[in-house]
Design a protein around this motif. Sequence first.
Motif, PDB file in Angstrom:
ATOM      1  N   ASP A   1       0.833  -1.213   0.000  1.00  0.00           N
ATOM      2  CA  ASP A   1       0.000   0.000   0.000  1.00  0.00           C
ATOM      3  C   ASP A   1       0.863   1.257   0.000  1.00  0.00           C
ATOM      4  OD1 ASP A   1      -2.376  -1.384  -0.031  1.00  0.00           O
ATOM      5  OD2 ASP A   1      -2.541  -1.460   2.158  1.00  0.00           O
ATOM      6  N   GLN A   2       1.952   1.211   0.781  1.00  0.00           N
ATOM      7  CA  GLN A   2       2.864   2.359   0.809  1.00  0.00           C
ATOM      8  C   GLN A   2       3.547   2.532  -0.546  1.00  0.00           C
ATOM      9  OE1 GLN A   2       5.439   1.645   4.182  1.00  0.00           O
ATOM     10  NE2 GLN A   2       3.958   2.505   5.625  1.00  0.00           N
ATOM     11  N   LEU A   3       3.967   1.398  -1.130  1.00  0.00           N
ATOM     12  CA  LEU A   3       4.606   1.465  -2.448  1.00  0.00           C
ATOM     13  C   LEU A   3       3.657   2.029  -3.495  1.00  0.00           C
ATOM     14  CD1 LEU A   3       6.686  -1.829  -2.744  1.00  0.00           C
ATOM     15  CD2 LEU A   3       7.552   0.513  -2.864  1.00  0.00           C
ATOM     16  N   PHE A   4       2.396   1.594  -3.439  1.00  0.00           N
ATOM     17  CA  PHE A   4       1.426   2.091  -4.420  1.00  0.00           C
ATOM     18  C   PHE A   4       1.202   3.592  -4.234  1.00  0.00           C
ATOM     19  CE2 PHE A   4      -3.161   2.882  -5.487  1.00  0.00           C
ATOM     20  CZ  PHE A   4      -2.956   2.972  -6.854  1.00  0.00           C
ATOM     21  N   TYR A   5       1.096   4.011  -2.994  1.00  0.00           N
ATOM     22  CA  TYR A   5       0.864   5.434  -2.730  1.00  0.00           C
ATOM     23  C   TYR A   5       1.989   6.278  -3.326  1.00  0.00           C
ATOM     24  CZ  TYR A   5      -0.594   9.608  -0.152  1.00  0.00           C
ATOM     25  OH  TYR A   5      -1.024  10.860   0.179  1.00  0.00           O
ATOM     26  N   LEU A   6       3.219   5.854  -3.108  1.00  0.00           N
ATOM     27  CA  LEU A   6       4.368   6.616  -3.607  1.00  0.00           C
ATOM     28  C   LEU A   6       4.432   6.593  -5.141  1.00  0.00           C
ATOM     29  CD1 LEU A   6       7.122   5.501  -1.041  1.00  0.00           C
ATOM     30  CD2 LEU A   6       5.887   7.670  -1.078  1.00  0.00           C
ATOM     31  N   THR A   7       4.230   5.411  -5.726  1.00  0.00           N
ATOM     32  CA  THR A   7       4.332   5.329  -7.190  1.00  0.00           C
ATOM     33  C   THR A   7       3.149   6.044  -7.855  1.00  0.00           C
ATOM     34  OG1 THR A   7       3.318   3.132  -7.162  1.00  0.00           O
ATOM     35  CG2 THR A   7       5.710   3.221  -7.271  1.00  0.00           C
ATOM     36  N   ALA A   8       1.989   6.010  -7.206  1.00  0.00           N
ATOM     37  CA  ALA A   8       0.823   6.687  -7.774  1.00  0.00           C
ATOM     38  C   ALA A   8       1.027   8.201  -7.823  1.00  0.00           C
ATOM     39  CB  ALA A   8      -0.431   6.356  -6.966  1.00  0.00           C
ATOM     40  N   ARG A   9       2.001   8.687  -7.072  1.00  0.00           N
ATOM     41  CA  ARG A   9       2.313  10.120  -7.126  1.00  0.00           C
ATOM     42  C   ARG A   9       3.441  10.404  -8.108  1.00  0.00           C
ATOM     43  NH1 ARG A   9      -1.875  10.363  -5.662  1.00  0.00           N
ATOM     44  NH2 ARG A   9      -2.769  10.983  -3.672  1.00  0.00           N
ATOM     45  N   GLY A  10       3.943   9.333  -8.744  1.00  0.00           N
ATOM     46  CA  GLY A  10       4.955   9.541  -9.772  1.00  0.00           C
ATOM     47  C   GLY A  10       6.364   9.153  -9.371  1.00  0.00           C
TER      48      GLY A  10
ATOM     49  N   ALA B   1      -6.807  10.997  -5.677  1.00  0.00           N
ATOM     50  CA  ALA B   1      -6.872  11.405  -4.271  1.00  0.00           C
ATOM     51  C   ALA B   1      -7.478  10.238  -3.506  1.00  0.00           C
ATOM     52  CB  ALA B   1      -7.718  12.660  -4.122  1.00  0.00           C
ATOM     53  N   PHE B   2      -6.685   9.659  -2.614  1.00  0.00           N
ATOM     54  CA  PHE B   2      -7.059   8.396  -1.964  1.00  0.00           C
ATOM     55  C   PHE B   2      -8.202   8.580  -0.963  1.00  0.00           C
ATOM     56  CE2 PHE B   2      -3.618   5.148  -2.703  1.00  0.00           C
ATOM     57  CZ  PHE B   2      -2.944   5.858  -3.683  1.00  0.00           C
ATOM     58  N   GLN B   3      -9.024   7.559  -0.905  1.00  0.00           N
ATOM     59  CA  GLN B   3     -10.044   7.538   0.155  1.00  0.00           C
ATOM     60  C   GLN B   3      -9.361   7.400   1.520  1.00  0.00           C
ATOM     61  OE1 GLN B   3     -12.903   4.367  -0.164  1.00  0.00           O
ATOM     62  NE2 GLN B   3     -14.113   5.120   1.589  1.00  0.00           N
ATOM     63  N   TYR B   4      -8.366   6.538   1.561  1.00  0.00           N
ATOM     64  CA  TYR B   4      -7.594   6.363   2.792  1.00  0.00           C
ATOM     65  C   TYR B   4      -6.120   6.643   2.502  1.00  0.00           C
ATOM     66  CZ  TYR B   4     -11.827   3.817   4.063  1.00  0.00           C
ATOM     67  OH  TYR B   4     -13.122   3.470   4.292  1.00  0.00           O
ATOM     68  N   PRO B   5      -5.692   7.899   2.602  1.00  0.00           N
ATOM     69  CA  PRO B   5      -4.279   8.194   2.342  1.00  0.00           C
ATOM     70  C   PRO B   5      -3.385   7.390   3.286  1.00  0.00           C
ATOM     71  CG  PRO B   5      -5.567  10.214   2.442  1.00  0.00           C
ATOM     72  CD  PRO B   5      -6.464   9.105   2.915  1.00  0.00           C
ATOM     73  N   VAL B   6      -2.314   6.833   2.715  1.00  0.00           N
ATOM     74  CA  VAL B   6      -1.478   5.888   3.452  1.00  0.00           C
ATOM     75  C   VAL B   6      -0.490   6.636   4.349  1.00  0.00           C
ATOM     76  CG1 VAL B   6       0.169   3.986   3.185  1.00  0.00           C
ATOM     77  CG2 VAL B   6      -1.697   4.261   1.547  1.00  0.00           C
ATOM     78  N   GLU B   7      -0.335   6.155   5.556  1.00  0.00           N
ATOM     79  CA  GLU B   7       0.657   6.729   6.472  1.00  0.00           C
ATOM     80  C   GLU B   7       2.022   6.101   6.181  1.00  0.00           C
ATOM     81  OE1 GLU B   7      -0.381   6.570  10.568  1.00  0.00           O
ATOM     82  OE2 GLU B   7      -2.383   7.411  10.252  1.00  0.00           O
ATOM     83  N   ILE B   8       3.050   6.924   6.050  1.00  0.00           N
ATOM     84  CA  ILE B   8       4.394   6.387   5.821  1.00  0.00           C
ATOM     85  C   ILE B   8       5.372   7.006   6.818  1.00  0.00           C
ATOM     86  CG2 ILE B   8       6.170   5.876   4.126  1.00  0.00           C
ATOM     87  CD1 ILE B   8       4.168   6.097   1.943  1.00  0.00           C
ATOM     88  N   PRO B   9       5.579   6.343   7.943  1.00  0.00           N
ATOM     89  CA  PRO B   9       6.505   6.865   8.958  1.00  0.00           C
ATOM     90  C   PRO B   9       7.915   6.982   8.397  1.00  0.00           C
ATOM     91  CG  PRO B   9       5.227   5.011   9.822  1.00  0.00           C
ATOM     92  CD  PRO B   9       4.983   5.064   8.343  1.00  0.00           C
ATOM     93  N   GLY B  10       8.585   8.059   8.730  1.00  0.00           N
ATOM     94  CA  GLY B  10       9.981   8.206   8.339  1.00  0.00           C
ATOM     95  C   GLY B  10      10.181   8.812   6.958  1.00  0.00           C
ATOM     96  N   VAL B  11       9.095   8.982   6.205  1.00  0.00           N
ATOM     97  CA  VAL B  11       9.213   9.661   4.909  1.00  0.00           C
ATOM     98  C   VAL B  11       8.616  11.055   5.074  1.00  0.00           C
ATOM     99  CG1 VAL B  11       8.463   9.701   2.498  1.00  0.00           C
ATOM    100  CG2 VAL B  11       9.204   7.555   3.537  1.00  0.00           C
ATOM    101  N   ASN B  12       9.456  12.044   4.931  1.00  0.00           N
ATOM    102  CA  ASN B  12       9.047  13.421   5.164  1.00  0.00           C
ATOM    103  C   ASN B  12       8.057  13.895   4.085  1.00  0.00           C
ATOM    104  OD1 ASN B  12       9.705  16.434   4.328  1.00  0.00           O
ATOM    105  ND2 ASN B  12      10.024  16.253   6.537  1.00  0.00           N
ATOM    106  N   ASN B  13       7.002  14.536   4.542  1.00  0.00           N
ATOM    107  CA  ASN B  13       5.924  14.974   3.658  1.00  0.00           C
ATOM    108  C   ASN B  13       6.443  15.813   2.479  1.00  0.00           C
ATOM    109  OD1 ASN B  13       3.283  15.148   2.877  1.00  0.00           O
ATOM    110  ND2 ASN B  13       2.680  16.632   4.430  1.00  0.00           N
ATOM    111  N   MET B  14       7.244  16.807   2.781  1.00  0.00           N
ATOM    112  CA  MET B  14       7.725  17.712   1.731  1.00  0.00           C
ATOM    113  C   MET B  14       8.749  17.056   0.825  1.00  0.00           C
ATOM    114  SD  MET B  14       7.629  21.543   2.202  1.00  0.00           S
ATOM    115  CE  MET B  14       8.749  22.112   3.432  1.00  0.00           C
ATOM    116  N   THR B  15       9.665  16.288   1.435  1.00  0.00           N
ATOM    117  CA  THR B  15      10.682  15.598   0.636  1.00  0.00           C
ATOM    118  C   THR B  15       9.997  14.681  -0.368  1.00  0.00           C
ATOM    119  OG1 THR B  15      12.024  15.583   2.618  1.00  0.00           O
ATOM    120  CG2 THR B  15      12.800  14.243   0.799  1.00  0.00           C
TER     121      THR B  15
END
Lengths: 424, 250
Positions: free
Chosen positions: A372-381, B85-99
């Motif tokens: 799910d994390q991989l998809f989220y990142l790749t879906a943003r390009g 735009a996700f219904q449930y945006p995924v949480e990714i600890p350790g990955v900075n939002n802006m980066t």
Amino acid sequence: MATDATRKAAEGLLHALPLPEGEAGWAREARAAARTRLLEAGAPARRDEYWRFTDPATLTTPLEPVAEGVAEAGPGTTPFDALDAVTQVFVNGQLRADLSDPLALEGVAAGRLGEVLGQDITIARELFGKLEAAGHEKVDRPLAMLNTATAREGLMLQVTGEAPKPLHVRHAQVGEGASVLRHLVRVETGGSLTLLESGTPTNSVIEVDVADGGTFRHIRVQTGARAPSAAHVFARIGEGAIFQSFTLMADGQLTRNETVMELAGDNAKGHIAGAVLGKGDAHLDNTVFVTHSALNGESRQVFKNVLEGTATAVFQGKIFVREGAQKTDGYQISQAVILEDGAEFLVKPELEIYADDVACSHGSTTGALDPDQLFYLTARGVPRKAAEAMLVAAFADEAIDEIEDETVAEAMRAAVGEWMAARG
Amino acid sequence: MLEIRNLEVSLEEEDKQILKGVNLTVEAGKVHAIMGPNGSGKSTLSYVLAGREGYEVLGGSAELEGENLLEMEAEERAAAGLFLAFQYPVEIPGVNNMTFLRTALNAQRKARGEEEMSAPEFLKLVREKAKELEMAPDMLKRSLNVGFSGGEKKRNEILQMSVLEPRLCILDETDSGLDVDAMKLVSEGVNKLRSPDRGFLVITHYQRLLDHITPDVVHIMADGRIIETGGPELALRVEKEGYGALKAGA
């Protein structure tokens, strides 16, 4: 206890490495005691419980010392190169003063092991072979005994003040054969030192005695193509003293790191962390044994493993709480991300507790990167490989964050990034 | 802009068909809404278009500006201008939002052969957009979606959409988990992006989001098909009569 076979193997190991000469009586006694311990224990064998996950065969093959004069070239690069440190370069197990900084660091009295063992120096006598000899509770560590019996080169450091910069012990090996290093560190009350270590001698031991109120930090990198190696750190932590260690281990054929740490004084803190990056057929083993002997001790073990190919990572971590070591806070986590099927993570967490008022926990996880994390990142390009690198960096960061010094931590992050980038 | 023809999709693992022949055209400059009951296949449609793994396309096609979406990797679809735009945006600890957002933006630009955006330029852009969405500056510095409230996550989605400037925006249940104020902010953010060369596909269960984002066309989806298409009045009818009545009439 040795069997005929493991005793023979131990004899073979001792036979391959020449007896040091011209040493003081106390040093010769320490050597002889270590030889006796080794012959009684025998060389490690695969059927030993402690070696169930790591075949010691390549570590118990007798090797002659690697030739001294082979290496004329410098030892290449390390992730520590950009840091301001006093660097001591060892090539093929020999100190190379011509490649090293002057051995002078404020707050630290330093000497060469070979010289120290020829003299009557109280601190050396109290340290050499002593922490190693005390470090076989529950399990033998024969390769450390071999080191005490045979090591001729290394540093003796007495830390009496706050060292303003780290000391970097750098080892490079260019020839075939065994390189053996032994370092002795005594941190006095109020003293503090960061020891950086790079490269992997065939057999290395550090004995560290951190006196009450002292601080010792150890940052180690073991990267690149390397021969099999075994490294031991024996640490004794006094009252209110701090011991922190972090190891970045990447690739190589077989690496076994054992950290044996005793929280000997009340309110001692001992933190051991590591990031492991394994590809190809690397076999990378972190084995940790923490003993709580006093009140209110805090120990942490945080290990993150990233594996692909047919690489194997091993984590054996034990928390041993002696009777009376109340208010112990012991924590252990080991996790692995498997980037490709075929890699594996072998874990053995252990708690042995003889005090009733303690908080000890351990946990371990193994899995792929979160789809799910991989998809989220790749879906943003973000391209797939870059997305994987982002997630791996975040994962490894949880171990790297254990490093106090932000500059050092950055160097470790960069090394993880480079490793991921090199995957292509 | 988006052309979906007879799209049939099943779940890879369960061999269960979810989409049973979807036909849909979204023109540039238009907002299309898809409404439908739970389990009708709305979210599956959005995931299949964005390139999520785990689905098997049994038949049909989906094209964005004439390019076959179904043969592209998720990151290629993003670079081609598709945004989910996700219904449930995924949480990714350790990955900075802006980066993360800067990496995504520059990866898209690189893929399109455009020049990468410099750090100061990017910072200025993000701060401006975040301000419009009333996002606290510290949200930008935190780990991606970690510790964000439901409303904050959705605002973060719209922030990404504003910065990435996609051609086709798919909003999957963006109203879920939003209170009235947050819905207003998010809708304003979406409305600002409406332009003659951008298309929208707004997926929602309830009509209320469409009070804020007025659609040009409303589709009703049920059991993996679009069963009715009309103007904004169709959404109001659903609100009044429920999906049951429509299905019965279809």
